[in-house]
Design a protein around this motif. Structure first.
Motif, PDB file in Angstrom:
ATOM      1  N   GLU A 158       0.832  -1.211   0.000  1.00 33.06           N
ATOM      2  CA  GLU A 158       0.000   0.000   0.000  1.00 33.06           C
ATOM      3  C   GLU A 158       0.867   1.262   0.000  1.00 33.06           C
ATOM      4  O   GLU A 158       0.502   2.291  -0.563  1.00 33.06           O
ATOM      5  CB  GLU A 158      -0.903  -0.010   1.240  1.00 33.06           C
ATOM      6  CG  GLU A 158      -2.110   0.883   1.128  1.00 33.06           C
ATOM      7  CD  GLU A 158      -3.058   0.664   2.308  1.00 33.06           C
ATOM      8  OE1 GLU A 158      -4.270   0.525   2.074  1.00 33.06           O
ATOM      9  OE2 GLU A 158      -2.582   0.618   3.462  1.00 33.06           O
ATOM     10  N   SER A 159       2.047   1.135   0.626  1.00 26.19           N
ATOM     11  CA  SER A 159       2.950   2.293   0.704  1.00 26.19           C
ATOM     12  C   SER A 159       3.572   2.632  -0.647  1.00 26.19           C
ATOM     13  O   SER A 159       4.278   3.624  -0.770  1.00 26.19           O
ATOM     14  CB  SER A 159       4.056   2.000   1.715  1.00 26.19           C
ATOM     15  OG  SER A 159       4.776   0.850   1.310  1.00 26.19           O
ATOM     16  N   GLY A 160       3.356   1.786  -1.661  1.00 23.32           N
ATOM     17  CA  GLY A 160       3.879   2.077  -2.984  1.00 23.32           C
ATOM     18  C   GLY A 160       5.049   1.199  -3.394  1.00 23.32           C
ATOM     19  O   GLY A 160       5.382   1.084  -4.566  1.00 23.32           O
ATOM     20  N   THR A 161       5.671   0.568  -2.407  1.00 23.24           N
ATOM     21  CA  THR A 161       6.826  -0.288  -2.696  1.00 23.24           C
ATOM     22  C   THR A 161       6.382  -1.578  -3.398  1.00 23.24           C
ATOM     23  O   THR A 161       5.312  -2.096  -3.131  1.00 23.24           O
ATOM     24  CB  THR A 161       7.535  -0.656  -1.368  1.00 23.24           C
ATOM     25  OG1 THR A 161       7.717   0.536  -0.618  1.00 23.24           O
ATOM     26  CG2 THR A 161       8.869  -1.333  -1.614  1.00 23.24           C
ATOM     27  N   THR A 162       7.238  -2.080  -4.281  1.00 22.61           N
ATOM     28  CA  THR A 162       7.012  -3.396  -4.869  1.00 22.61           C
ATOM     29  C   THR A 162       8.138  -4.317  -4.431  1.00 22.61           C
ATOM     30  O   THR A 162       9.309  -3.928  -4.459  1.00 22.61           O
ATOM     31  CB  THR A 162       6.977  -3.299  -6.403  1.00 22.61           C
ATOM     32  OG1 THR A 162       5.919  -2.420  -6.764  1.00 22.61           O
ATOM     33  CG2 THR A 162       6.745  -4.659  -7.041  1.00 22.61           C
TER      34      THR A 162
END
Lengths: 448, 150
Positions: free
Chosen positions: A97-101
């Motif tokens: 959710e924080s944008g990290t993959t």
């Protein structure tokens, strides 16, 4: 942002299943990178203890499922308070959710369960709770601290979670009414007679149990706050808080569009592998083999989550292992009444044989089909219940000694030697010096 | 690691193993107090099962795959890396009984008064567990597992 280095073992979930897997992986692979992601911000804790926490006093440190140095010692990286929103089996990534993959080589879905929250008028009011994780317990605790005086609670649902929260609330001095849709509380894990033990204990606490009815809406007279619950027959139960405990379903959002095969839960084979390569699942989220039914089923209990996680972990690390299977199994000790049950608790049709023994306030029942155990309920005394559970688990033909299983004097000696010998250490070794007879025997003095 | 083996053909079911176990795990180390006076009442960690002429002195086997450890809801049960024994952290045990249901021997005993499970520790401070040392008929044997296999 995509992490450049692939994580060898990525585990989503930091409870029994995820920990079981991580421990198993480390038995086999001491070095491969392990990362555990969880949307809960806490190190692994014992979920069943949230009722102890609510009941007070129970320090949160005592809830730790593993020692404080567990992650460090096992070289496990944690991403706590991070929510996975999507799994991509083709690219072998997960998106946070924080944008990290994150990129992985082997993935475990140990996402657990989530409370079923019905569409119901008033379910967003202040004073409406679920009871599934530590934050739920903290929220109720905060509410009770604020409204210390004369809080009455309605618990909607008389299953394990409903009775757990009831016990905790009673210990906090709260008056509770349980509303159960079916004919008796704990009906999925106990037959009516065993549930009667709990009903009797609850009655002594002054708890009101309403069966055969459902809650229709939660009322509010003060804006935004709970003032009562209306039942399907129009009855109104005044209360200041309501706990919704009608059940738990697998948490599947992260795999919803991944193409991974889902039935009621994530479908896994006996290696706990899902339909997608290198992706495994376990615990409350997975539909794994049930040895009583002989098919895959949801069996959302802690021991099965750990065991399934362990099998998944071993396979992820390259050690081929099969899950023996699990079944619903529960040991209860509410209000000091001990009950253990596993498998079926009421025979579904007359092809099953039921044996019951009642003595000294103890109730023992086993259900048998074609010589094999299909279910058991022990109430009042659960010692030795494990012997019966393992006969069921190992699919032992019990026809020759079935009456003994519920007998007052049941024990290992009631079983054929072939069964207990394996469970004990085995045959005693030959030629090992015995420990007595070292001293010379006393001389017998005659006629002294 | 060493284990206790049973020779059930010479066990007469006298129950002295239970008596000594209870005494060993009492605070007073006094037989009369252990049975009659001490509170909480100490419990024997082992059990003698009898049927007809067969009697079996049953205790925790500290199994390799220890299903109790995996079943434990709180993480109170674990394997001690130095001794290989299955040990219980009484601080974290809530006495829920899940280990009792998971154990093939049904041996984890629940101390109702303390709301904890209690289990065999193979008498770590003794050279030989007291149940073995005091068996009058040599029906119990304390031996290395490897020794037993050869």
């Amino acid at each position: 942002m995509i992490a450049t280095r692939k994580i060898k073992y990525l585990i989503i979930g930091n409870s029994a299943g995820g920990i079981g897997a991580a421990e198993a992986i480390r038995e086999v692979d001491k070095a491969g990178t392990i990362t555990i992601v969880s949307d809960e911000p806490y190190p692994t804790y014992s979920r069943p203890l949230i009722s102890e926490y609510l009941a007070h006093p129970y320090p949160v440190e005592k809830m730790a499922y593993r020692q404080p140095d567990f992650y460090e010692k096992n070289k496990i990286k944690t991403l706590l308070g991070e929510k996975v929103i999507q799994v991509n089996p083709d690219k072998r990534t997960v998106k946070l959710e924080s944008g990290t993959t994150l990129a992985w080589q082997k993935l475990l879905l140990a996402t657990g369960g989530t409370p079923i929250f019905p569409e119901m008028e008033g379910n967003q009011l202040k004073g409406v709770f679920t009871f599934n994780r530590l934050d739920d317990s903290r929220a109720i605790d905060g509410f009770l601290n604020q409204y210390r005086n004369r809080v009455r609670a309605v618990v909607i649902g008389g299953g394990l979670i409903g009775v757990s929260v009831t016990e905790a609330l009673l210990r906090r001095g709260i008056e509770v009414t349980i509303v159960e849709m079916k004919d008796w509380i704990l009906n999925t894990i106990l037959d009516e007679e065993a549930a009667g033990f709990e009903v009797q204990a609850l009655a002594q606490t002054g708890t009101n149990i309403i069966t055969g009815h459902t809650a229709e809406k939660i009322n509010s007279y003060l804006p935004g706050e709970v003032s009562g619950v209306t039942l399907d027959d129009g009855r109104v139960l005044p209360c200041q808080m309501a706990v919704i405990a009608i059940g738990v379903r697998p948490r599947l959002e992260v795999v919803a569009e991944s193409g991974i095969k889902i039935n009621r839960g994530i479908v896994v084979d006996r290696r706990m592998a899902t339909s997608a390569p290198d992706i495994y699942a376990c615990g409350d989220a997975a539909e794994a083999f049930d040895f009583v039914y002989g098919v895959n089923r949801l069996t959302p209990v802690w021991p099965n989550a750990y065991e399934g996680g362990r099998v998944a972990g071993l396979n992820m690390a390259g050690t081929q292992t099969e899950y023996q299977g699990g079944t619903a199994m529960n040991a209860l000790k509410y209000f000091g009444v001990y009950i253990a049950s596993a498998g079926l608790v009421t025979p579904p049709d007359d092809s099953y044989e039921t044996l019951i023994n009642r003595y000294n306030g103890i109730y023992k029942k086993v259900i048998i089909k074609k010589g094999k155990l299909a279910g058991m309920v022990f109430a009042g005394d659960i010692e030795k219940s494990g012997i019966v559970y393992n006969l069921m688990k190992d699919r032992v033909d019990v026809s020759k000694f079935k009456e003994a299983l519920v007998a007052d004097d049941f024990g290992l000696a009631s079983l054929p030697e072939s069964v207990w010998r394996d469970w004990l250490a085995g045959a005693p070794p030959e030629g090992v010096p015995v420990i007595t007879s070292i001293e010379k025997p006393e001389e017998l003095v005659i006629g002294d | 690691m060493k284990k206790v083996y049973i020779k059930e053909d010479v066990c007469i079911g006298c129950g002295l193993c239970e008596v000594y176990c209870r005494l060993k795990h009492s605070r007073s180390k006094d037989l009369v107090k252990a049975y009659k006076k001490e509170t909480p009442r100490p419990l024997s960690r082992l059990r003698v099962d009898e049927s007809g002429i067969v009697s079996l002195s049953v205790r925790c086997q500290h199994c390799d795959d220890a299903p109790c450890i995996g079943a434990c809801l709180t993480g109170a049960l674990s394997r001690d890396p130095s001794t290989s024994l299955v040990i219980v952290d009484e601080e974290r045990c809530i006495g829920c009984g899940t280990c009792t249901l998971a154990c093939p021997l049904g041996i984890p005993k629940l101390d109702m008064a303390q709301k904890k499970m209690v289990k065999c520790d193979l008498c770590q401070d003794e050279e030989i567990p007291v149940c073995v040392a005091n068996c009058p008929n040599e029906a119990l044997l304390y031996a290395e597992v490897e020794e037993a296999l050869t």
